[in-house]
Write a protein that holds these residues in place. Structure first.
Motif, PDB file in Angstrom:
ATOM      1  N   MET A  27      47.603  74.168  65.006  1.00  0.00           N
ATOM      2  CA  MET A  27      46.787  75.389  65.080  1.00  0.00           C
ATOM      3  C   MET A  27      45.750  75.412  63.955  1.00  0.00           C
ATOM      4  O   MET A  27      44.573  75.721  64.180  1.00  0.00           O
ATOM      5  N   GLN A  28      46.184  75.080  62.743  1.00  0.00           N
ATOM      6  CA  GLN A  28      45.253  75.071  61.614  1.00  0.00           C
ATOM      7  C   GLN A  28      44.172  74.005  61.781  1.00  0.00           C
ATOM      8  O   GLN A  28      43.014  74.215  61.398  1.00  0.00           O
ATOM      9  N   SER A  29      44.560  72.873  62.339  1.00  0.00           N
ATOM     10  CA  SER A  29      43.595  71.800  62.566  1.00  0.00           C
ATOM     11  C   SER A  29      42.490  72.275  63.505  1.00  0.00           C
ATOM     12  O   SER A  29      41.295  72.054  63.244  1.00  0.00           O
ATOM     13  N   PHE A  30      42.875  72.935  64.591  1.00  0.00           N
ATOM     14  CA  PHE A  30      41.871  73.404  65.548  1.00  0.00           C
ATOM     15  C   PHE A  30      41.046  74.545  64.955  1.00  0.00           C
ATOM     16  O   PHE A  30      39.840  74.650  65.200  1.00  0.00           O
ATOM     17  N   ALA A  31      41.696  75.402  64.154  1.00  0.00           N
ATOM     18  CA  ALA A  31      40.963  76.485  63.497  1.00  0.00           C
ATOM     19  C   ALA A  31      39.881  75.909  62.570  1.00  0.00           C
ATOM     20  O   ALA A  31      38.754  76.410  62.536  1.00  0.00           O
ATOM     21  N   ALA A  32      40.243  74.847  61.838  1.00  0.00           N
ATOM     22  CA  ALA A  32      39.257  74.206  60.956  1.00  0.00           C
ATOM     23  C   ALA A  32      38.103  73.632  61.766  1.00  0.00           C
ATOM     24  O   ALA A  32      36.932  73.712  61.363  1.00  0.00           O
ATOM     25  N   PHE A  33      38.420  73.043  62.932  1.00  0.00           N
ATOM     26  CA  PHE A  33      37.380  72.482  63.799  1.00  0.00           C
ATOM     27  C   PHE A  33      36.438  73.582  64.289  1.00  0.00           C
ATOM     28  O   PHE A  33      35.212  73.428  64.249  1.00  0.00           O
ATOM     29  N   LEU A  34      36.993  74.698  64.775  1.00  0.00           N
ATOM     30  CA  LEU A  34      36.151  75.797  65.258  1.00  0.00           C
ATOM     31  C   LEU A  34      35.274  76.354  64.142  1.00  0.00           C
ATOM     32  O   LEU A  34      34.140  76.754  64.374  1.00  0.00           O
ATOM     33  N   THR A  35      35.820  76.378  62.931  1.00  0.00           N
ATOM     34  CA  THR A  35      35.051  76.871  61.791  1.00  0.00           C
ATOM     35  C   THR A  35      33.802  76.019  61.565  1.00  0.00           C
ATOM     36  O   THR A  35      32.714  76.546  61.337  1.00  0.00           O
ATOM     37  N   THR A  36      33.958  74.689  61.659  1.00  0.00           N
ATOM     38  CA  THR A  36      32.805  73.802  61.468  1.00  0.00           C
ATOM     39  C   THR A  36      31.783  73.957  62.583  1.00  0.00           C
ATOM     40  O   THR A  36      30.613  73.621  62.393  1.00  0.00           O
ATOM     41  N   ARG A  37      32.218  74.457  63.745  1.00  0.00           N
ATOM     42  CA  ARG A  37      31.308  74.638  64.884  1.00  0.00           C
ATOM     43  C   ARG A  37      30.841  76.087  65.009  1.00  0.00           C
ATOM     44  O   ARG A  37      30.206  76.453  65.994  1.00  0.00           O
ATOM     45  N   ASN A  38      31.195  76.923  64.020  1.00  0.00           N
ATOM     46  CA  ASN A  38      30.774  78.332  63.993  1.00  0.00           C
ATOM     47  C   ASN A  38      31.228  79.104  65.235  1.00  0.00           C
ATOM     48  O   ASN A  38      30.509  79.975  65.741  1.00  0.00           O
ATOM     49  N   VAL A  39      32.416  78.784  65.729  1.00  0.00           N
ATOM     50  CA  VAL A  39      32.989  79.493  66.875  1.00  0.00           C
ATOM     51  C   VAL A  39      34.043  80.469  66.359  1.00  0.00           C
ATOM     52  O   VAL A  39      34.986  80.060  65.674  1.00  0.00           O
ATOM     53  N   PRO A  40      33.909  81.770  66.655  1.00  0.00           N
ATOM     54  CA  PRO A  40      34.887  82.748  66.151  1.00  0.00           C
ATOM     55  C   PRO A  40      36.239  82.602  66.847  1.00  0.00           C
ATOM     56  O   PRO A  40      36.322  82.174  67.999  1.00  0.00           O
ATOM     57  N   TYR A  41      37.292  82.976  66.155  1.00  0.00           N
ATOM     58  CA  TYR A  41      38.645  82.933  66.714  1.00  0.00           C
ATOM     59  C   TYR A  41      39.491  83.974  65.997  1.00  0.00           C
ATOM     60  O   TYR A  41      39.083  84.554  64.985  1.00  0.00           O
ATOM     61  N   ARG A  42      40.687  84.208  66.530  1.00  0.00           N
ATOM     62  CA  ARG A  42      41.592  85.168  65.909  1.00  0.00           C
ATOM     63  C   ARG A  42      42.964  84.527  65.724  1.00  0.00           C
ATOM     64  O   ARG A  42      43.506  83.920  66.650  1.00  0.00           O
ATOM     65  N   ILE A  43      43.529  84.654  64.529  1.00  0.00           N
ATOM     66  CA  ILE A  43      44.911  84.252  64.265  1.00  0.00           C
ATOM     67  C   ILE A  43      45.632  85.472  63.710  1.00  0.00           C
ATOM     68  O   ILE A  43      45.298  85.947  62.620  1.00  0.00           O
ATOM     69  N   SER A  44      46.596  85.982  64.439  1.00  0.00           N
ATOM     70  CA  SER A  44      47.289  87.201  64.035  1.00  0.00           C
ATOM     71  C   SER A  44      48.566  86.924  63.259  1.00  0.00           C
ATOM     72  O   SER A  44      48.984  87.727  62.431  1.00  0.00           O
ATOM     73  N   GLU A  45      49.215  85.794  63.547  1.00  0.00           N
ATOM     74  CA  GLU A  45      50.501  85.537  62.910  1.00  0.00           C
ATOM     75  C   GLU A  45      50.329  85.115  61.457  1.00  0.00           C
ATOM     76  O   GLU A  45      49.312  84.547  61.064  1.00  0.00           O
ATOM     77  N   LYS A  46      51.338  85.409  60.667  1.00  0.00           N
ATOM     78  CA  LYS A  46      51.305  85.015  59.259  1.00  0.00           C
ATOM     79  C   LYS A  46      51.503  83.512  59.149  1.00  0.00           C
ATOM     80  O   LYS A  46      52.330  82.933  59.841  1.00  0.00           O
TER      81      LYS A  46
END
Length: 632
Positions: free
Chosen positions: A360-379
């Motif tokens: 999950m973190q890997s994909f979140a980092a990828f989306l960040t580099t592509r300026n695509v917003p996302y939501r992660i609710s869990e701690k």
């Protein structure tokens, strides 16, 4: 009178059945909460059961609050039905029955202090010895035993620790029973209890304390339990003692959705309950959530498991167009790019579900580099909080930036060079100064240490003149950081986790060209992660682990990395592990209402990527559709 006009036939039969314990096998999206709240109303309105003698137990606080809210909406007047989690219910029972002072909550820091004393007593460690890892392992074993009541399972879980980890005093698995008794003696004498003790101590009191037994046994005439498949042995034994022979238990669960084996839950308890309590087995077969192709596909996958309660789920939702898609990709970047395009093209309630937090973190980092917003609710712990990513980041700072005592201290013994911290203090981060201090001192093996520092200085200078991507490869292979990380692994699953983190570290920084880029990647990722938790827009994609998605539903669900080693997780899993991993995959599939995308990688540098075995029945039956090039 409750007419049940809003229930289907199966729901009505379960809600109004009396005179016997019940196990209601309720599949995903089958309306179990609606059925449970209807049953409570039926008991009160039609059977004149006293509301205060009804207990409803859930597994999470949110579920308890949600169940109470649903019930209050149906009830015309406030009624004193008790709703709570296993832990809150049993804790309140203990607290109300205390003859003197109430129990004191035992927090992690205090638990670690007690455990440290136990370990030093039995394993003979000096106070200066760092035993943080062993303390953590011991406390994990204590928790496992209190949830499973199985000493064999607990001691087996400790056998990855070899005897030489504990000097000559023996190994943790053989000493655990005595250590556990000593730990418990300290805890109970101090009037302390933690999360697990709320159940463990309540069971003990229901077995041995006559006053407690008189007060609570048969106190509730009806006990309703939600998500019964997640129950562990300690919880089950405590509920049996609480119910006695006169209380009726209404248990609702689905053994196909039992995914918490790591904390002691055991789906076989459902069959044990049926046998021991002579409970009536009923079903909720109608799926109101997912379209037919998704219901049929998920049933085909979970049908591969043995020793389960057979079910026959069916969907009543109308289906149009393609709903189930399968595709393989040559590598992870191609997979991620495709998912990114799906996310940006489709505007509906969408989730991407991952087997582990790392993916999950890997994909979140990828989306960040592509300026695509996302939501992660869990701690979760951020990617840059993982010690491996921290090490890589520190190396890059030392190579492309200015060395300081702090930054040098973070890498100088990774891999081990046996440089004492005292030589770094006052050096200003200058390797030459450290070398001179060692040369003038009486450090053991100082010539070997000096040689290692000369090699480090040479390597850092060399890496300064190559690309960041080449630097990371050099760090892993030539400097030996990769070998060092694998030396820390106690088992194959941990090695698999570290492999993924190493791979993510390489991917994360590969596009950087200078120190500013490296700093920017970290800043951008952490900023994106913080913002993701605040986003409320329903059109923003949700990223979450499968475990966090349980109980939720989305119009569209994407499951990436459906490969061996990820689904099922780990190397060479045994049959029991495969069964639970298949249930985890089943839970992920059944979160989808309208569309389900299953993606895997079919190629890699070493050619080892294989599609998950869980996809085999779908491919064999040709249940997936082809659209926009999607194929097997």
């Amino acid at each position: 009178m409750y007419n049940g006009s809003d229930l289907n036939k199966e729901q009505y039969k379960a809600a109004t059945f009396t005179g016997k314990d019940i196990l209601l096998a309720a599949g995903p999206g089958s309306g179990k909460t609606h059925t449970m709240t209807s049953r409570i109303l039926y008991l009160i309105n039609d059977l004149s059961v006293e509301p205060s003698s009804i207990l409803v137990i859930t597994f999470t606080k949110d579920a308890a609050v949600g169940m109470r809210k649903r019930f209050n909406e149906k009830s015309e007047i406030p009624l004193p039905v008790a709703f709570g989690t296993f832990h809150s219910v049993f804790y309140n029972m203990i607290r109300e029955s205390c003859r003197s002072t109430p129990p004191i909550i035992l927090y992690d820091r205090n638990k670690s202090e007690i455990a440290s004393n136990v370990i030093r007593k039995y394993l003979g460690y000096e106070k200066s010895k760092d035993i943080k890892g062993i303390v953590s392992e011991f406390l994990r074993a204590v928790s496992l035993y209190k949830n499973t009541l199985d000493k064999a399972v607990t001691t087996d879980s400790l056998r990855t620790y070899e005897a030489d980890d504990f000097q000559e005093t023996g190994c943790l698995s053989s000493l655990f029973p005595d250590m556990f008794k000593y730990y418990e003696n300290i805890r109970r004498k101090s009037g302390l209890l933690d999360f697990d003790d709320m159940v463990y101590d309540c069971r003990h009191l229901l077995l041995h304390d006559r006053s407690f037994i008189r007060k609570w046994k048969n106190r509730f005439s009806h006990i309703l339990i939600d998500e019964f498949q997640d129950i562990n042995k300690a919880q089950y034994e405590t509920v049996k003692l609480l119910a006695g022979t006169r209380s009726e238990i209404f248990a609702v669960g689905d053994d196909d959705q039992s995914i918490y084996g790591f904390r002691g839950s055991d789906p076989s308890i459902l069959k044990t309950y049926l046998a021991e309590r002579s409970a009536e087995l009923m079903y909720l077969s109608t799926n109101y959530r997912s379209v037919k192709s998704i219901v049929d596909a998920s049933a085909l996958v979970i049908g591969e498991n043995k020793n389960r309660i057979d079910k026959n789920p069916h969907s009543i939702k109308k289906q149009s167009g393609n709903n189930l898609f399968l595709r393989g990709f040559n590598d992870r970047i191609c997979e991620y790019e495709y998912i990114k395009d799906l996310i940006t093209q489709k505007k509906n309630k969408m989730a991407v579900l991952f087997r582990t937090n790392i993916e999950m973190q890997s994909f979140a980092a990828f989306l960040t580099t592509r300026n695509v917003p996302y939501r992660i609710s869990e701690k979760m712990t951020g990617l840059f909080e993982h010690f491996i990513i921290k090490d890589i980041y520190s190396y890059l700072q030392n190579i492309y930036g200015e060395m300081s005592e702090k930054s040098l201290n973070e890498i100088i013994n990774k891999p081990p060079r046996y440089i004492d911290h005292e030589y770094i203090i006052g050096s200003g981060g200058n390797l030459e100064t450290i070398i001179k201090k060692i040369a003038l001192g009486n450090s053991p093996h100082k010539h070997e240490k000096i040689n290692k520092l000369h090699a480090l200085r040479k390597d850092l200078l060399f890496m300064k003149n190559i690309s960041v991507k080449s630097t990371i490869t050099y760090l892993y292979k030539k400097i030996g950081y990769e070998k060092y990380i694998y030396s820390l692994c106690k088992d194959d699953n941990k090695k698999l986790e570290y492999q993924k983190i190493l791979s993510e570290g390489e991917r994360l920084f590969s596009e950087a060209e200078c120190l500013d880029d490296i700093l920017g990647i970290k800043e951008k990722y952490e900023s994106g992660l913080n913002k993701s938790r605040k986003k409320q827009d329903p059109d923003i994609v949700d990223l979450m682990t499968v475990h966090a998605s349980k109980g939720l539903e989305f119009n569209t669900v994407i499951i990436p990395d459906v490969n061996e080693g990820n689904f099922p997780h780990g190397k060479m899993p045994d049959e029991e592990t495969i069964s639970e991993e298949r249930r985890i995959f089943y839970v992920a599939m059944t979160r989808a209402e309208e569309k389900l995308y299953l993606f895997y990688q079919k190629g890699s540098e070493n050619g080892k990527n294989m599609p998950s075995r869980f996809l085999a029945p779908l491919i064999k039956k040709n249940m997936h559709k082809k659209e926009n090039g999607l194929s097997q």
